[in-house]
Design an enzyme around this catalytic site. Structure first.
Site, PDB file in Angstrom:
ATOM      1  N   LEU A 297      -6.999  -3.083  -1.191  1.00 17.37           N
ATOM      2  CA  LEU A 297      -6.838  -1.571  -0.575  1.00 17.37           C
ATOM      3  C   LEU A 297      -5.664  -1.905   0.341  1.00 17.37           C
ATOM      4  O   LEU A 297      -6.042  -2.237   1.094  1.00 17.37           O
ATOM      5  CB  LEU A 297      -7.849  -0.872  -1.001  1.00 17.37           C
ATOM      6  CG  LEU A 297      -8.770  -0.368  -1.640  1.00 17.37           C
ATOM      7  CD1 LEU A 297      -9.960   0.379  -1.432  1.00 17.37           C
ATOM      8  CD2 LEU A 297      -8.379  -0.333  -2.572  1.00 17.37           C
TER       9      LEU A 297
ATOM     10  N   HIS B  35      -3.571   3.120  -0.982  1.00 17.33           N
ATOM     11  CA  HIS B  35      -4.755   4.358  -1.738  1.00 17.33           C
ATOM     12  C   HIS B  35      -5.414   4.315  -0.572  1.00 17.33           C
ATOM     13  O   HIS B  35      -5.960   5.862  -1.277  1.00 17.33           O
ATOM     14  CB  HIS B  35      -5.899   2.304  -1.518  1.00 17.33           C
ATOM     15  CG  HIS B  35      -4.899   1.647  -2.829  1.00 17.33           C
ATOM     16  ND1 HIS B  35      -4.443   0.259  -2.151  1.00 17.33           N
ATOM     17  CD2 HIS B  35      -4.643   1.458  -4.499  1.00 17.33           C
ATOM     18  CE1 HIS B  35      -3.903  -0.512  -3.433  1.00 17.33           C
ATOM     19  NE2 HIS B  35      -3.396   0.690  -4.505  1.00 17.33           N
TER      20      HIS B  35
ATOM     21  N   LYS C   3       4.783   5.287  -5.949  1.00 17.72           N
ATOM     22  CA  LYS C   3       5.869   4.085  -5.522  1.00 17.72           C
ATOM     23  C   LYS C   3       6.104   3.270  -6.750  1.00 17.72           C
ATOM     24  O   LYS C   3       6.911   2.675  -7.166  1.00 17.72           O
ATOM     25  CB  LYS C   3       5.125   2.465  -5.182  1.00 17.72           C
ATOM     26  CG  LYS C   3       5.437   2.076  -4.387  1.00 17.72           C
ATOM     27  CD  LYS C   3       4.829   0.481  -4.207  1.00 17.72           C
ATOM     28  CE  LYS C   3       5.045   0.420  -5.731  1.00 17.72           C
ATOM     29  NZ  LYS C   3       3.718  -1.093  -5.571  1.00 17.72           N
TER      30      LYS C   3
END
Ligand code: PAF
Length: 286
Positions: A36, A40, A153
């Site tokens: 992560l 995130h 993204k």
């Protein structure tokens, strides 16, 4: 912050979810493949604002990797991820102990979003979005969250997931939320795959964002022809990337290529820097 509950089997997960749903608590789901980063964590924090509890899944989903892709070397750090989830305020982390937990013996049902998965990354990575749509459909069915959060993204992924949720009525219970791309201070889009880059490649990886910036500058100056915008982007990406997978300008919703910008469009780039495949995108004209 308290550590999140770690569950590694489907049965344990269902027990925790039944208790949560019985209390009528609002649940936000953040599906991930782990390792992560701030991107995130921004999803977890947003989930906290909009729901009572946030659940994170950490599963390197084998069905979304092609035969020559990076499944075996995909970065993993469960202990580090749990600490980050705790700091960001997650309630529970589901990290299936093996792919069998998700794809048991006899598994044979697949989800395909036939049109949206065809071009861009779907064209270059056959089967990728079939794996993504299938695992996300399963997670939405399992968790029944009020909302599920994904990063912009992965623009095509988000479009595929929105369509799948709408078409399969999973979206009747779950709002699909797209969140802005989080960038390093120099502009590189955050990605777990950035960990593969050597310091020299890391510098060259900035060419993807430079390509998007160059096209956006031409757009701001009044250019509306796709060919000119794409050429501006390509010239910058070529300066740093070893191989361009694609640079495309598409309608922001249908993802069909456009020749002129008349409404919202998305410029998307995928390129290899060394052996690492990176992606980035920018919406223009919204
Ligand atoms: O974006 C990802 O990390 C994955 O594609 C997802 C959505 C968790 C499905 O495996």
């Amino acid at each position: 912050m308290a550590s999140p509950i770690l569950v590694q089997t489907r049965d344990e997960l269902l027990e925790a979810l039944r208790a949560l749903h019985a209390k009528g608590e609002r649940l936000a789901l953040v599906p991930t493949m782990g390792f992560l980063h701030e991107g995130h964590l921004s999803l977890i924090r947003e989930g906290k604002k909009r729901a009572d509890k946030v659940a994170v899944t950490i599963f390197v989903n084998p069905t979304q990797f092609g035969p020559n892709e990076d499944l075996d070397r995909y970065p993993r750090d469960l202990a580090g991820d749990l600490a980050k989830c705790g700091e960001a305020g997650a309630w529970l982390v589901y990290a299936p102990q093996s792919p069998r937990e998700v794809y048991p013996e006899g598994f044979q049902t697949w989800v395909q979003v036939t049109e949206l998965e065809m071009g861009l990354c779907g064209g270059k990575r056959p089967g990728h979005f079939k794996g993504v749509a299938t695992v996300v459909a399963k997670l939405l069915g399992l968790f029944r969250p009020q909302l599920a959060l994904f990063g912009q993204k992965d623009y095509q992924q988000l479009a595929v997931i929105r369509r799948m949720a709408r078409d399969l009525d999973l979206g009747a219970w779950t709002e699909i939320v797209g969140m802005p791309t989080v960038r390093e201070t120099d502009g590189l889009a955050m990605s777990s795959r950035n960990a593969y880059l050597s310091p020299e490649e890391r510098q060259r990886a900035l060419s993807l964002k430079a390509g998007l910036d160059a096209a956006a500058a031409r757009y701001e100056a009044g250019e509306r022809q796709a060919a000119a915008l794409l050429a501006a982007a390509r010239a910058e990406v070529e300066r740093g990337a070893d191989r361009i997978d694609y640079v495309e300008l598409v309608d922001a919703d249908s993802l069909r290529p456009v020749e002129r910008v008349d409404g919202p469009v998305c410029l998307l780039v995928a390129a290899f820097v060394g052996k690492t495949r990176l992606i980035d995108n920018r919406v223009l004209g919204s």
